[in-house]
Structures are given as C-alpha cells and as structure tokens.
Design an enzyme around this catalytic site. Structure first.
Site, PDB file in Angstrom:
ATOM      1  N   SER A   1      39.956  72.139  14.772  1.00 12.89           N
ATOM      2  CA  SER A   1      40.436  72.080  16.140  1.00 12.89           C
ATOM      3  C   SER A   1      41.916  71.709  16.149  1.00 12.89           C
ATOM      4  CB  SER A   1      39.622  71.058  16.928  1.00 12.89           C
ATOM      5  OG  SER A   1      39.847  71.185  18.301  1.00 12.89           O
TER       6      SER A   1
ATOM      7  N   SER B   1      38.901  67.869  13.177  1.00 13.94           N
ATOM      8  CA  SER B   1      40.191  67.809  13.876  1.00 13.94           C
ATOM      9  C   SER B   1      41.325  68.126  12.924  1.00 13.94           C
ATOM     10  CB  SER B   1      40.415  66.406  14.451  1.00 13.94           C
ATOM     11  OG  SER B   1      40.714  65.476  13.417  1.00 13.94           O
ATOM     12  N   ASP B   2      42.403  68.691  13.466  1.00 11.72           N
ATOM     13  CA  ASP B   2      43.645  68.671  12.715  1.00 11.72           C
ATOM     14  C   ASP B   2      44.020  67.204  12.533  1.00 11.72           C
ATOM     15  OD1 ASP B   2      45.948  69.416  11.387  1.00 11.72           O
ATOM     16  OD2 ASP B   2      46.537  70.884  12.898  1.00 11.72           O
ATOM     17  N   TRP B   3      44.835  66.936  11.514  1.00 16.01           N
ATOM     18  CA  TRP B   3      45.085  65.546  11.118  1.00 16.01           C
ATOM     19  C   TRP B   3      45.805  64.783  12.231  1.00 16.01           C
ATOM     20  CZ3 TRP B   3      41.939  67.679   8.306  1.00 16.01           C
ATOM     21  CH2 TRP B   3      41.497  67.194   7.084  1.00 16.01           C
TER      22      TRP B   3
END
Length: 839
Positions: A221, A254-256
């Site tokens: 995401s 999630s993206d970081w």
C-alpha cells in the site's frame, strides 16, 4: 458468499488473455489451510498483533511456539539487496524495469523474476518488495525508471510474468505501490484526485491482472492518498476492491512508515505495518481491540493472512511450502541473463545512414566520449539500489569486444554529475569503516569496496543507543599534482582529516522532507585539497551520530574527484579525439541527482553540457553514434544531426557488454519503447507532478501517454512502441474477430531478426470520452531472411469495455459498434488494419 476479510473463489473477467495457462493462481492445499488454522488457534491477542508489525526494519518476529520463522523482506526490483545496505553482500543487478518493459518479452520477464527469486533464496529472503507497476503518467516522474510503462496492458503483462517468476521459486512478490503512486513530490501526504474511470481503465489494471492471473502473494500500500483517503486506510480500495472483488488472499503491507493511524489502518484493510519504527500498532492496536474499536475478527484475519504468507514461503512448521525445492527452476546464470535482457532492451531509435551495426573489418579507430561512458550509470537511485559484484561500463564493454586491429580512445568531454563519485580503486586503497562508542572503542570494523556507506539496519553487534561515531578511512594516491576534490555526503556533524590535519569540522544539514529521502539522496559538501603527484595520503571521514530516537540507519559517503581540465578544454579535447577517429560513440544520460526516488524531475533536458558535447563531437565527426543512458525520456535536440541514436536505459551490471553487442551487431537491438519519447518537454500532454494544496489532480482522465498525444494532435520524437532493428519487415496479412487477431509478417532484410507485432484497437467513429486507439495485445516473432511467420494474438473481453458510472455504482460495460484493429510496428507506424463489430 464472499467474505470481506477471507479467501474466496476468483472469477476471471478476461483482462489479458493468455496469462492463465502460464501463471495459474497458487491455491492453498488442505494441509496448508489446516496448519494455518491450527497455528492461529494457539495464539492470543498479543501474539497475533506481534506478527502484524516489523520487529526491526526488514523482518517480522518469529513465534517459536507455533513454528513460525521470522519473515524476511528485501527491496527489489533489479536485485535483492537483503537486510543490509552495503556491498559486503552483493547482488546481481538487472537492467531497470523500464528496460525490462522495453524488451516486450514475457519470457524474459519471467526469467528475470526467477533469477531474483533465486537470489532471494540465496540471501534468506522470503518476500521481495517488487515489482513496481505504477504508470509513467508524466515523464517528469522521478522514479519512472523503477516502473514499466505508460501503458496499463504492457505494464500488466510484464509485471504478471515477473511475479510468476519470483513465485516460481517459492518467494513472495509484492506488487507496489497500490495505487496512483506515480510521482514523488510530497509523496507522503499528497492525495491523487482521479476519476473512477481512469482508476479502473489505467492505474488499477496492472494490479488487477497480477492479482487475478498471476496470484501475487503480497501487495504494498502506497504513501499517497486517493480521492482524500490515505491508501493504508483506504477500505473501498483495499477491502471492497482488492480483497473482495478481486479475491486477493495475500497480505497488504504498508510502504515503509506509511501506516500512521492505529484504528483507520486496521479497519481499512492493511495487514502488515512496516517497519518497527513508529508503528501505529503493537500495544495501541491491542488497546483498540480491548476497547471495542477494532473487532477481534479483523485481527484474526490479519494474522491468518500473515500465516498464509509464511506457509507459502516455507516459514510455518507443519505447512508444506507452495513450491518445494524439487519443483523450482534450474539455476540461472545471473550475469548471462542480465546481459541478455540489457541487449534485448536497447532501442535503436534512429539509424538513417545505416552506420549500425559497425563493421569492425573496415574500422581502424573508435572514440568513446563522455563521463558516463567511463563511469556507466547502470541503476536508478533510491531504494532500488543494489550492489553488484562487478559493473561493466561502456568503455569496458567496447574494450573487450573490439578486435586488436581497432584502436579505442577515450575523452571525458563533459561530466553531468553534480556529485563526486565514491572513493574507489585505483586511486584509493585500504578503504574501511569503523563504528565506535562514546569512549572511542571500535565496536565493528569491515572493509569497503568504495567510500559509499549506508547501513540500515546497523551491522550486527552495533548498539544504536551506544553508537557515537562512524568513520570511513582510506589511503589516496595522487596520480597527478594539483587540486583534488574530496566530498562529504550525508546529514549531521562531520569531521574530515587529511594527513592528520582537520580540513572540515561542521554540520551538514539535510534538506529532504523526510528522513528516508535524506538517507537515500543526501547532499554533498566538497573540500579541495592540494596534493603532489605520487603522494600517498591518509584520509578519514567521521560522522558523529545519535540514533537512540532517530532514523535507524547511517548514511555517509567519502567522494573523490581528481584534477580535471576546465569544461571548455574538455569539450575541445573531445572534439579533437572524435575528429581523429573513424567513428565516435558519445554516451550521455541522466544522473543520480536527476532520476531517483524521493523527488521528481524539473526538466527533460540532459544535465550539464552534454547537449553541447554531442554537437561538438558531431561537427567534428559525421559518423557519430549517441547512446542515451536514462530510465525515462529526455530531450534530444541534436537527434537529426547524428548518424545513430541508441536508447540504452539503465542497463544493469552487464550494460557495457550489452551496448557493445548491439553496436557491433553481435546482438539485435530488440527494444521497443514502453513510453512515448517527446521532442520537447512542452509537447507533453501531461506534465504536472506538484500537488496544489495537497491535491494532485489527474484532470487528463484516461488520456496519458500516447493516448494524450493523439488527442492533442502532437507528433512525438519517437512514438510508443518504436524501435528499429538490423533487418526490415513486411506485414503481409491480417485477419481478425473480437476474440483473436492473426498477423503474417515476413523478414525482408538481409539478416535474421526479431519483430514485435503490436495490436491497437479503437472505435471507427471518434468518441471524445475514449482514446482513439489503445494497445490490445502484442507478440514477438523471430525469422531468418525471407521467412514468414504468423502470430495469433488473443483479445480480452475487456478490450471492448469501458468503466461506466451508474446510480447504483460503477461497472464494466461492453461498448457495441465497429472497431478498427491495427497491426503496427509502433503507434506511429501502422502496417495493416481490419474491422470487427461488437454486438
């Protein structure tokens, strides 16, 4: 009955025919399901929540009580860096994704995925954070080298085969960045305002194809929002669409640092929040469940999906992995495949005088011009960075390929790089890094291949709380007398000593909006030092650090530049060297300061004085070939004044060999443009990447790329799909119906070759709400001189559909009428056409 958080049977509406047989969706076995449910039943709330967030930057925690190993993730998409950010654990480096898409070769895409799955297995990685399937909406997008194309179908098919290849090895591919993460400016906070039609017909297509037809095990995401809702919290897209409508049964990660709110992320469909730093879950998510804000069923489903991922990759005891060792592909030679992809991706954009391929039997000398010819840029910047064991520059490649009878000379000409290259042999030796505590004691020390240092996470045994400084040491041998340049890259407090004398002691401030961008693309401070020829000098760069509450990584680099002539002198020297040679090859391109994660481009012009360099060399030698190394389009104002233009992308570790193969005719220049190449920046129908008051409006709707050029009546320099070869092709026959098109082509040239047959479809009568034509399929053929080949290309049902909004919600609608089917070499070179009627 469909379950929002559960596994469901998948319907297949016919998005892109032909992928089903090659890449069946991996269904879970009964044994896997049983092991997952048994493990889940043994976990309490705290244990379930624990496996939903990182335990550090790259891994999820293990739960020995149920036989769950720690799941390890790594960046891609051109290699597998692993959990360390340094050259001590090298990885193969393939050409950039836009190069892979330029091959228009589905089997090569699958082999690329298989190789990276193999690399992941070698490094103990379970989850590869790739591929990137966002679209090239604007050529100014700074990260377009990491995505495939402006076209959704080409992106979808290349991406699906890549994912299939990775998962052939029993490694999870993570399709990213879901969705509309097509630019970098204000990427953490912007909201993309886009119509449902554009979302469905463009930006969601690659994700839908890969989920439905390649069975991706994970989706990432994005940072951005869509129509006002942050993607990590976007229930309508993550739950209703991805998990329910498409039947995605894998994990959404999630993206970081993109997960920020405890309840909205959990309720919005996110399954894994990465990394451990600033995670909104943990104790806060446990409290939300106990307070009744988040139902326990949501946590159960999230944990189930993590356990499902673990079962698939062989990290859950009692669950047979989806691809056992005996079922994996045979070992792939990484260097050989990197070279094959690189040569297949090279686009011969112009060859008016048929100078290429070069006839080495008639040559006595070749001049190679340009800093990027000697120090080839083979990768884009940012999280896609990997560290290969070796890199073959254009100079290396030509030197190895040219016969002894041909003299090869080099001239710098112009250096477009704003930053110094990292310190490296042969000028430097003994490069090493030392981590020290507050007392000055060394807690970790290791050799370095270059002066570039990034560690995230910190090396094993280094305590972030106790770390006080990191120093890079090396011995510089000055080949010539004069003013040498030393560079400091990083943010924080630095001390630079030369021969035990302090020449810099100050703070370098970061300018990036977020810590990750500052880590990936730090600023540079230069310090001039005067050295005598032959002198050997100790150089130490020290950064004082305090990481207890900060970003869990350290980035610093020691750069170096020897004395060089003035820019005008370098240009004059290049022209003289070119004029003395039979053929001049000028290598130009973009730099890390221009194309990288974390920022967008401001111009399509080549950086520095490279355009002037090309003009000077072409004036001195009419037999000038220009090789462009860039991940996305650049302006080529001199294109009509040179003998040949070759677009070579960021070609990976074997880029120099591949370039030589194509220039000398050992390999066919097999590439076709995956993105329209404009003549001028002002011609681009879509440019904007800067949000207005936090919103980036996609007002162009479905008219991006070639669709937008055609609507605007603008002729680009090189159209979508363009690419010449070393033979010629005649298109002889076409037959078509609404399900399949058959095209016969003949190799009418003097040598064997490969052709990419492209199909474009559109309504016979213009429709202002639809593009004039869109890519509907493609296939490649190979033939000897005089041979004919017939290809059959299936058309998906979606070819003749559009997304229509209705009072009760949107849906796909077949649009009846008469359609033109075109067989083409590119969007600008249509050879045959047929008419079909949709009822």
């Amino acid at each position: 009955m469909r379950r929002r958080h559960g596994k469901m049977a998948q319907d297949r509406p016919g998005i892109s025919r032909g992928l089903e047989e090659a890449a069946p969706v991996a269904q879970l076995s009964d044994a896997q399901d049983a092991a997952i449910e048994a493990a889940l039943a043994r976990l309490d709330l705290a244990a379930k929540v624990a496996i939903l967030s990182g335990q550090d930057f790259w891994t999820l925690p293990a739960l020995p009580q149920i036989g769950l190993a720690s799941l390890v993730m790594s960046d891609g998409p051109v290699g597998v860096r692993g959990t360390t950010w340094g050259a001590e654990h090298p990885s193969v480096a393939l050409p950039c994704p836009s190069a892979l898409a330029a091959t228009w070769d589905l089997e090569l895409a699958r082999l690329a995925g298989q190789l990276l799955g193999q690399e992941a297995r070698r490094k103990g990685v379970h989850v590869l954070l790739a591929p990137t399937v966002n679209l090239h909406r604007s050529p100014l997008g700074g990260r377009h080298f990491e995505a495939y194309s402006e076209d959704p179908l080409l992106t979808a098919q290349i991406g699906a085969r890549y994912v299939t290849g990775v998962q052939d090895q029993g490694v999870a591919a993570t399709v990213k960045h879901f969705v509309a993460n097509d630019s970098e400016t204000q990427r953490l906070t912007l909201s993309v305002q886009v119509t449902q039609q554009a979302l469905r017909e463009l930006y969601l297509v690659p994700f839908e194809t890969i989920v439905r037809e390649a069975g991706a095990w994970a989706v990432m995401s994005a940072y951005n929002g869509v129509n006002g809702t942050t993607m990590t919290e976007h229930g309508p897209l993550q739950l209703d669409l991805l998990k329910d409508e498409w039947g995605f049964d894998g994990c959404i990660v999630s993206d970081w640092l993109a997960a920020r709110d405890t309840e909205r992320t959990a309720a919005g469909g996110l399954d894994i929040a990465m990394p451990s730093l600033n995670s909104p879950w943990g104790d806060r998510l446990i409290a939300a469940v106990r307070d009744g804000a988040i139902p326990m069923e949501v946590i159960d489903e999230q944990a189930r999906r993590v356990l499902r991922l673990a079962a698939r990759v062989g990290a859950l005891a009692g669950a047979p992995e989806s691809v056992p060792p005996g079922s994996r592909p045979a070992r792939i030679d990484g260097a050989a495949l990197a070279r094959q992809i690189a040569s297949r991706s090279i686009v011969l954009a112009a060859n008016p005088g048929r100078l290429l391929p070069l006839d080495t039997g008639s040559l006595t000398s070749v001049a190679l011009i340009g800093a990027l010819g000697r120090d080839g840029r083979v990768l884009g910047g940012g999280s896609a960075t990997v560290f290969p064991e070796h890199v073959v520059s254009p100079l290396d490649g030509l030197a190895a390929a040219l016969p002894d009878s041909v003299k090869l000379t080099f001239a710098l000409g112009a250096d477009p790089r704003e930053r110094l290259a990292p310190a490296a042999p042969p000028h430097w030796r003994g490069l090493r890094v030392t981590f020290r505590d507050a007392a000055g004691h060394a807690v970790h020390e290791t050799a370095l291949a270059t002066g570039a240092g990034r560690w995230m996470p910190l090396p094993e045994g280094v305590d972030a709380d106790a770390l006080a400084s990191v120093e890079i040491f090396g011995q510089l041998t000055a080949e010539v007398a004069g003013t040498h340049q030393l560079g400091i890259r990083g943010a924080g407090e630095f001390v630079l000593t030369v021969a035990d004398q302090t020449v810099f002691d100050d703070r370098v401030e970061r300018t990036a909006a977020d810590a990750a961008s500052a880590f990936l693309a730090p600023l540079e401070r230069r310090i001039p030092v005067d050295l005598d020829a032959g002198s050997v000098t100790d150089v130490t760069l020290t950064r004082r650090v305090s990481l207890a509450r900060g970003f869990p990584g350290v980035s610093l680099s020691l750069g170096y530049g020897p004395p060089v002539a003035a820019p005008d002198e370098l240009l004059a020297e290049a022209a003289a060297v070119a004029g003395a040679a039979d053929v001049a090859v000028v290598v130009v391109g973009t730099t890390e300061e221009v194309e990288s994660e974390g920022f967008d481009r401001t111009t399509l012009a080549l950086p520095g004085r490279q355009d002037e360099l090309v003009r000077r060399v072409a004036a001195a030698n009419p037999q000038t070939i220009v090789v462009v190394t860039a991940g996305a389009p650049v302006e080529l104002p001199w294109a009509d004044d040179v003998a040949a233009v070759v677009l070579a992308w960021f070609g990976g570790q074997e880029a120099g060999h591949a370039m030589a193969d194509v220039l000398l005719g050992t390999a066919e220049p097999g590439g076709r443009l995956p993105t329209t190449w404009p003549a001028w920046q002002a011609d681009c129908p879509v440019l904007g990447t800067t949000p207005d008051d936090g919103a980036l409006r996609y007002d162009e709707g479905v008219f991006i790329g070639y669709r937008g050029y055609e609507r605007a009546g603008i002729v680009p320099r090189y159209p979508f799909g363009h690419g010449l070869g070393y033979t010629t092709w005649e298109y002889e026959q076409i037959s078509a119906d609404t399900r399949q098109v058959r095209v016969t082509v003949r190799n009418a040239g003097p040598r064997a070759g490969r052709e990419v047959v492209q199909l474009y479809v559109g309504p016979s009568a213009p429709d202002p709400e639809r593009p004039a034509r869109w890519l509907a399929g493609f296939a490649s053929v190979a033939a000897a001189p005089g041979e004919s080949r017939t290809v059959a290309i299936d058309l998906a049902a979606r070819t003749f559909e559009r997304w229509a909004e209705r009072p009760t919600g949107g849906g796909w609608q077949t649009m009846p009428g008469e359609y033109v089917v075109e067989a083409a070499r590119s969007r600008g070179d249509v050879r045959l056409s047929a008419v079909v009627r949709v009822r």
